[in-house]
Design an enzyme around this catalytic site. Structure first.
Site, PDB file in Angstrom:
ATOM      1  N   HIS A   7      -3.205 -10.276   9.210  1.00  0.00           N
ATOM      2  CA  HIS A   7      -3.676  -9.010   8.660  1.00  0.00           C
ATOM      3  C   HIS A   7      -4.614  -9.305   7.484  1.00  0.00           C
ATOM      4  CE1 HIS A   7      -2.105  -4.963   6.768  1.00  0.00           C
ATOM      5  NE2 HIS A   7      -3.240  -4.791   7.404  1.00  0.00           N
ATOM      6  N   ARG A  40     -13.667  -5.773  15.768  1.00  0.00           N
ATOM      7  CA  ARG A  40     -12.681  -4.769  16.171  1.00  0.00           C
ATOM      8  C   ARG A  40     -13.402  -3.450  16.343  1.00  0.00           C
ATOM      9  NH1 ARG A  40      -7.735  -2.197  12.551  1.00  0.00           N
ATOM     10  NH2 ARG A  40      -9.208  -0.504  12.201  1.00  0.00           N
ATOM     11  N   GLU A  82      -8.301 -11.418  10.275  1.00  0.00           N
ATOM     12  CA  GLU A  82      -8.970 -10.150   9.995  1.00  0.00           C
ATOM     13  C   GLU A  82      -9.666 -10.238   8.634  1.00  0.00           C
ATOM     14  OE1 GLU A  82      -6.285  -6.848   9.518  1.00  0.00           O
ATOM     15  OE2 GLU A  82      -7.861  -5.362   9.816  1.00  0.00           O
ATOM     16  N   GLU A 138       1.780  -6.910  11.485  1.00  0.00           N
ATOM     17  CA  GLU A 138       1.301  -6.700  10.112  1.00  0.00           C
ATOM     18  C   GLU A 138       2.345  -6.026   9.223  1.00  0.00           C
ATOM     19  OE1 GLU A 138      -2.223  -4.315  11.026  1.00  0.00           O
ATOM     20  OE2 GLU A 138      -1.234  -2.576  10.156  1.00  0.00           O
ATOM     21  N   GLU A 167      -3.836  -4.489  19.575  1.00  0.00           N
ATOM     22  CA  GLU A 167      -2.941  -4.666  18.426  1.00  0.00           C
ATOM     23  C   GLU A 167      -1.938  -3.517  18.306  1.00  0.00           C
ATOM     24  OE1 GLU A 167      -5.181  -5.230  14.876  1.00  0.00           O
ATOM     25  OE2 GLU A 167      -3.582  -4.478  13.588  1.00  0.00           O
ATOM     26  N   ASP A 213      -7.183  -1.843  17.733  1.00  0.00           N
ATOM     27  CA  ASP A 213      -5.884  -1.580  17.098  1.00  0.00           C
ATOM     28  C   ASP A 213      -5.360  -0.219  17.561  1.00  0.00           C
ATOM     29  OD1 ASP A 213      -3.704  -1.361  15.430  1.00  0.00           O
ATOM     30  OD2 ASP A 213      -4.806  -1.769  13.566  1.00  0.00           O
ATOM     31  N   HIS A 216      -2.475   0.905  16.577  1.00  0.00           N
ATOM     32  CA  HIS A 216      -1.779   1.380  15.376  1.00  0.00           C
ATOM     33  C   HIS A 216      -0.488   2.123  15.712  1.00  0.00           C
ATOM     34  CE1 HIS A 216      -1.989   2.301  10.971  1.00  0.00           C
ATOM     35  NE2 HIS A 216      -2.629   1.159  11.000  1.00  0.00           N
ATOM     36  N   ASN A 274       0.814  -1.217   0.000  1.00  0.00           N
ATOM     37  CA  ASN A 274       0.000   0.000   0.000  1.00  0.00           C
ATOM     38  C   ASN A 274       0.848   1.267   0.000  1.00  0.00           C
ATOM     39  OD1 ASN A 274      -2.438   1.277  -0.028  1.00  0.00           O
ATOM     40  ND2 ASN A 274      -2.945   0.900   2.123  1.00  0.00           N
ATOM     41  N   HIS A 305     -14.655  -4.927  11.189  1.00  0.00           N
ATOM     42  CA  HIS A 305     -14.294  -3.612  11.730  1.00  0.00           C
ATOM     43  C   HIS A 305     -15.528  -2.792  12.031  1.00  0.00           C
ATOM     44  CE1 HIS A 305      -9.987  -3.086   9.985  1.00  0.00           C
ATOM     45  NE2 HIS A 305     -10.211  -4.329  10.332  1.00  0.00           N
ATOM     46  N   ASP A 340      -6.348  -3.414   1.645  1.00  0.00           N
ATOM     47  CA  ASP A 340      -5.216  -3.289   0.722  1.00  0.00           C
ATOM     48  C   ASP A 340      -4.552  -4.636   0.433  1.00  0.00           C
ATOM     49  OD1 ASP A 340      -4.709  -2.326   3.551  1.00  0.00           O
ATOM     50  OD2 ASP A 340      -2.644  -2.672   2.972  1.00  0.00           O
ATOM     51  N   TRP A 358       1.719   7.042  12.328  1.00  0.00           N
ATOM     52  CA  TRP A 358       0.332   6.917  11.891  1.00  0.00           C
ATOM     53  C   TRP A 358      -0.152   5.518  12.221  1.00  0.00           C
ATOM     54  CZ3 TRP A 358      -2.161   3.781   8.160  1.00  0.00           C
ATOM     55  CH2 TRP A 358      -3.552   4.026   8.087  1.00  0.00           C
ATOM     56  N   ARG A 377       0.708 -11.279  13.491  1.00  0.00           N
ATOM     57  CA  ARG A 377      -0.190 -10.709  12.475  1.00  0.00           C
ATOM     58  C   ARG A 377       0.335 -10.786  11.043  1.00  0.00           C
ATOM     59  NH1 ARG A 377      -4.640  -8.557  12.086  1.00  0.00           N
ATOM     60  NH2 ARG A 377      -4.044  -6.450  11.493  1.00  0.00           N
ATOM     61  N   TYR A 393      -7.441   7.309  13.511  1.00  0.00           N
ATOM     62  CA  TYR A 393      -7.179   6.093  12.765  1.00  0.00           C
ATOM     63  C   TYR A 393      -8.359   5.119  12.904  1.00  0.00           C
ATOM     64  CZ  TYR A 393      -6.096   1.366  11.822  1.00  0.00           C
ATOM     65  OH  TYR A 393      -6.218   0.091  11.351  1.00  0.00           O
TER      66      TYR A 393
END
Ligand code: GCO
Ligand code: MG
Length: 402
Positions: free
Chosen positions: A312, A147, A339, A262, A236, A210, A212, A37, A122, A316, A402, A283, A159
């Site tokens: 994961h 999630r 996921e 991930e 996560e 998550d 992130h 991605n 999600h 994407d 991010w 992941r 996020y």
């Protein structure tokens, strides 16, 4: 049997996907996902310029040997671009082997270890009540695991929260969108979110979250401890995982299960977290961790150390990756959860596939190989469209993760 063609197909049916298609002299074809991605064309070039020419004339049955040839032969080991390219070749070769054998790939991996693959969806919303309504939609569809991500009060965007619901697309702009982050506000919100989910849905639903990569170990330890009473399925990526000894601190302070990996691309990235039992779920997935061959190696190492799988599966990762992941998930003894972020209808049309969702489980196709194809004519109508993931700054303007 010999490989006579290896072609890279780039398409953007709403989001970008890179796919490798290998063809043999007997007319058998195999697909591999090669989507990274926001950095897609780096993998396209790696494949087209450096890998595809080396595949021509090789015996596609020699999956392990070709994997070792590409890994050792590059001299420059690991890294997301290299490992995604190798993954695409490996996945396509497993697809070919399955078609040649007349069996779905999970049979070649040792057969079923379970009836179906438990997946999580999600649920997201700007406010906690919105998230609860989204969770309810998943529960109605039969999901056993969800999630949850909610907007952080005071921040313009967070996020995992988007206008799209059953799937969403974080790589949303030609130049990276700038988000703002505040850890204190976030740490106040998450326990409230979990409390509300437990109050409305009771104790049985598996609830995931998550982080992130946004916290430090001590902040993650505090968050994990504050969530224990709501028994999360996992927390996560609580911290970025380059400095892995940080996870020991989290571990010492909380029994909340931790999921990481991930962005990992090799067994060497996971080795310490797994062997020192610093995480509960790994992941990594097919496309970014060297394909089915290498992923299985990671999962076997994990199995020795009480670590289960939790691959994961964001949008994407193309339906080719999802198909491959499901065959692995069905076969490995230490499967945990998968996921499953649904793809758009258009993406599903470009990649016709036989996997199906039923009552909280995904089931891979029973067709020989991976059970996924690409409609090249349709794919050709959607050319590459550059898109980037967002970046993240603290409220004072400092760059953050991010
Ligand atoms: C997840 C992931 C994704 C990633 C995305 C990046 O857990 O699903 O964190 O949302 O951000 O795959 O390309
Ligand atoms: Mg994640």
């Amino acid at each position: 049997m010999r490989i006579i063609d290896a072609k890279v197909i780039v398409t953007c049916p709403g989001r970008n996907f890179v796919t490798l298609k290998i063809t043999t002299d007997e007319g058998v074809t195999g697909l591999g996902d090669a989507t990274l991605n926001g950095r897609e064309l780096a993998v396209v070039s790696y494949l087209r310029d450096h890998v595809c020419p080396l595949l021509i004339g090789r015996d596609p049955a020699r999956i392990e040997d070709i994997w070792q040839y590409l890994y050792r032969g590059a001299y420059w080991r690991r890294g997301p671009v290299t490992m995604t390219a190798i993954a695409a070749v490996d996945t396509a070769l497993w697809d070919i082997k399955g078609k040649y054998a007349g069996m779905p790939v999970y049979q070649l991996l040792g057969g079923r270890s379970r009836d179906g693959v438990t997946v999580y969806g999600h649920a997201n919303g700007e406010s906690i009540p919105e998230v609860l309504d989204e969770v309810a939609r998943y529960v109605e569809l039969g999901y056993k695991a969800v999630r949850v991500q909610a907007g952080v009060p005071g921040l313009a965007s967070t996020y995992g929260v988007s206008a799209d619901k059953m799937f969403y697309e974080p790589a949303d702009a030609r130049r990276p969108t700038e988000n703002t982050w505040s850890t204190p506000q976030y740490l106040r919100m998450v326990p409230e979110l979990f409390a509300a989910v437990r109050e409305r849905f009771g104790p049985d639903l598996h609830v995931l979250h998550d982080v992130h990569h946004r916290l430090t170990p001590i902040e993650a330890a505090r968050l994990g401890a504050s969530l224990e009473e709501y028994h999360p399925f996992w927390l996560e990526d609580p911290v970025p995982a380059e400095l892995q000894e940080g996870f020991r601190l989290i571990r010492q302070q909380t029994t909340t299960p931790i999921a990481v990996g991930e962005v990992f691309n090799s067994i060497w990235d996971c080795q310490r977290l797994i062997t020192e039992q610093l995480i509960d779920y790994i992941r990594t997935t097919v496309v970014h961790a060297g394909g089915i061959t290498h992923l299985r190696r990671i999962f076997d190492l994990a199995a020795l150390h009480h670590v289960r799988t939790g691959s994961h599966g964001a949008t994407d990762l193309s339906p080719v990756c999802m198909s491959a992941a499901l065959h692995v998930d069905l076969a490995v003894p230490n499967f945990g959860i998968q996921e499953y972020m649904r793809h758009s209808t258009l993406t599903d049309e470009v990649f016709p596939h036989g996997y199906r969702f039923e009552d909280g489980y995904l089931h891979p196709s029973e067709e020989p190989g991976l059970g996924v194809e690409i409609d090249e004519e349709l794919a050709g109508r959607y050319p590459y469209d550059p898109a980037y993931l967002p970046v993240n700054r603290l409220t004072d303007g400092s760059m953050h993760n991010w």
